[in-house]
Motif scaffolding. Structure first.
Motif, short mmCIF file in Angstrom:
data_model
loop_
_atom_site.label_atom_id
_atom_site.label_comp_id
_atom_site.label_asym_id
_atom_site.label_seq_id
_atom_site.Cartn_x
_atom_site.Cartn_y
_atom_site.Cartn_z
N VAL A 401 -25.89 -19.14 -23.96
CA VAL A 401 -27.07 -18.67 -23.21
C VAL A 401 -27.63 -19.79 -22.35
O VAL A 401 -27.71 -20.95 -22.79
CB VAL A 401 -28.17 -18.17 -24.18
CG1 VAL A 401 -29.37 -17.64 -23.40
CG2 VAL A 401 -27.62 -17.10 -25.12
N ALA A 424 -23.74 -16.22 -14.92
CA ALA A 424 -23.16 -14.92 -15.25
C ALA A 424 -21.66 -14.91 -14.99
O ALA A 424 -20.89 -14.35 -15.78
CB ALA A 424 -23.86 -13.83 -14.44
N ARG A 429 -24.74 -15.76 -20.91
CA ARG A 429 -25.91 -14.87 -20.85
C ARG A 429 -27.00 -15.64 -20.14
O ARG A 429 -27.43 -16.71 -20.60
CB ARG A 429 -26.36 -14.48 -22.25
CG ARG A 429 -27.61 -13.60 -22.28
CD ARG A 429 -27.33 -12.20 -21.78
NE ARG A 429 -28.37 -11.27 -22.19
CZ ARG A 429 -29.42 -10.92 -21.44
NH1 ARG A 429 -29.56 -11.43 -20.22
NH2 ARG A 429 -30.31 -10.06 -21.91
N HIS A 494 -28.92 -12.06 -28.40
CA HIS A 494 -27.62 -12.10 -27.73
C HIS A 494 -26.58 -12.82 -28.60
O HIS A 494 -25.44 -12.35 -28.74
CB HIS A 494 -27.72 -12.82 -26.39
CG HIS A 494 -26.40 -13.13 -25.77
ND1 HIS A 494 -25.62 -12.18 -25.14
CD2 HIS A 494 -25.69 -14.29 -25.72
CE1 HIS A 494 -24.51 -12.73 -24.72
NE2 HIS A 494 -24.51 -14.01 -25.06
#
Length: 498
Positions: A401, A424, A429, A494
């Motif tokens: 992330v 991305a 994420r 996530h």
């Protein structure tokens, strides 16, 4: 020759003279017919030979001279003999499509993108480093001489970087003599320029490493780099990357007094987007992406992790065999200057409360890239205010992330373009947290009535210099940890889903 006496005796021969005349005419007709048949046969055979036989190599030095060239990294045997290069006297038969490429008169293909201008030169191509020229010598006549002026840096109009002149010669003009080769290379070349914004960590990647990866990866190391405005420190810092993109030493274009011959030279680096790759624009027919680039970095720096931590789907991880489950690791980038987080301890507590193990990092310019890459790769979340430190997202394992804190001032489009879209495309994420005006120190330093506070659009209309001055150069951030908590929760959710 027929004598006078013979002429006078001919009529007395009667019928024999007529027969002889007819025979002579018949012989002449046969000779003419035979000649025409031989000529027709020759034309057919020669045409057939032209289609099936390789064309002789075009000599790169005048036939009456011998020139022993200097060998260099990436150069082939460059001894020339009368009529052509050594080793080219016996050409092997090749498929028709390869033959078409070989007999091509050469071409220059130039492409403009929103950031860059590049030219690919195919054929008999010769570089003169000190003159900053790349010359295409046509095998046959061309109707005109053409020139292109290319700045080989990945961004337009950088100061302090000389242009490279790409010239397509008119072979019929005595005013356009071709420089004689001193070194012949069997690999293609890429002419690039360093300098510019390099030295800024983000631009090191966006302006150089990513475009160079795109331009050179298809060659599998069999490519010669010629760098103008060379920066030894930059080549030293990113030596591991450069060494994996080319098997040969980078040549200093500005001080290269050789005339180097290639069959293909790319002049300039094409930057598709900021810190990003558009697969459809990758040359060579093999699409690349940022996933390929980050995989390349993991191989280059021997990074061990290709995936983030595996968590259970439960919100709290129960002990296993009496041992506490590991927490996901979060790296908090603490900038030492403008756009600095002024309440780091509060952010750390909020992240720990959310369930992360937090480490504060402040990467310095002179840190070894491999050490930094190994460190970042060990984390699952990278958190920081918009700035060069977020470039380290390239070392995160896919599935990790990135949280970008966007300063006040309507900077979201820039933040998305420079780090959101690339993240991305790396398989990460991406989460974005835009601060409110109350979280910006500009409110304290400028007051509520200043245009930078009341009307950010007016600052943008005034030009980039003002945007950079206020929103990038004079602003620090005090994150509202209560408002920020949902973003941390999204990051953790996530990771649980991985």
């Amino acid at each position: 020759m027929v004598s006078v006496d013979a002429k006078q005796a001919a009529p007395a021969a009667g019928g024999r003279g007529l027969l002889s005349s007819w025979a002579q005419r018949h012989l002449n007709l046969c000779f003419v017919a035979g000649f025409l048949l031989v000529l027709l046969t020759y034309l057919v055979v020669s045409q057939q030979f032209a289609v099936t036989s390789p064309v002789a190599a075009v000599p790169t030095t005048p036939p009456h001279r011998k020139h022993q060239a200097v060998k260099s990294p990436g150069a082939g045997e460059a001894g020339f003999t009368q009529g052509g290069r050594e080793g080219e006297g016996k050409a092997e038969a090749r498929p028709a499509h390869e033959q078409q490429q070989q007999t091509d008169n050469g071409k220059v293909v130039c492409i403009a993108s929103p950031y860059s201008y590049t030219c690919d030169v195919f054929g008999d191509v010769r570089t003169n480093g000190t003159a900053h020229t790349v010359t295409l010598v046509p095998a046959t006549s061309r109707p005109e001489r053409r020139e292109w002026s290319i700045q080989a840096y990945a961004r337009f109009n950088m100061t302090g970087i000389p242009n490279v002149t790409v010239t397509q010669l008119d072979s019929t003009s005595a005013l356009s003599p071709a420089p004689a080769c001193t070194v012949t290379h069997r690999v293609p070349a890429i002419v690039l320029a360093l300098g510019g914004h390099l030295g800024n960590y983000f631009h090191d990647f966006s302006d150089a490493l990513v475009p160079l990866f795109v331009a050179s990866r298809r060659y599998g190391g069999e490519v010669q780099l010629l760098a103008g405005n060379i920066q030894p420190w930059w080549l030293g810092k990113y030596e591991a990357v450069v060494r994996r993109l080319t098997k040969y030493d980078v040549l200093d274009l500005d001080h290269d007094d050789q005339i180097r011959c290639f069959r293909h030279v790319t002049v300039g680096l094409n930057m598709h987007k900021e810190f990003n790759i558009v697969p459809e624009l990758v040359p060579g027919g093999v699409p690349l992406s940022m996933l390929n680039f980050t995989a390349f970095l993991r191989e280059t720096y021997s990074l061990p992790r290709a995936a983030p931590i595996r968590l259970t789907n439960k919100k709290s991880s129960p002990p296993v065999d009496g041992k506490k489950m590991k927490k996901p690791r979060l790296m908090l980038l603490d900038r030492g200057h403008y756009r600095k987080l002024v309440n780091v301890p509060e952010i750390v507590k909020a992240a720990e409360k959310a369930g992360f193990e937090v480490t504060i990092a402040d990467p310095r310019f002179n840190v070894r890239v491999k050490e930094l890459a190994l460190s970042v790769n060990s984390f699952d979340v990278l958190l920081g205010v918009h700035g060069a430190g977020l470039t380290n997202s390239a070392f995160l394992p896919p599935g990790a992330v990135v949280i970008q804190v966007v300063p006040y001032g309507k900077l979201e489009p820039m933040a998305q373009r420079e780090f959101g879209d690339p993240a991305a495309n790396m398989g990460l994420r991406y989460l974005e947290y835009s601060i409110s005006v109350e979280e910006s120190t500009l409110l304290e330093t400028l007051g509520p009535d200043h245009p930078a506070i009341k009307d950010p659009d007016s600052v943008h209309r005034s030009g980039w210099d003002k945007v950079a001055e206020y929103y990038l150069g004079k602003q620090n951030v005090r994150v509202d940890v209560q408002r920020f908590a949902p973003t941390l929760a999204l990051a953790l959710d996530h990771l649980r889903q991985q």
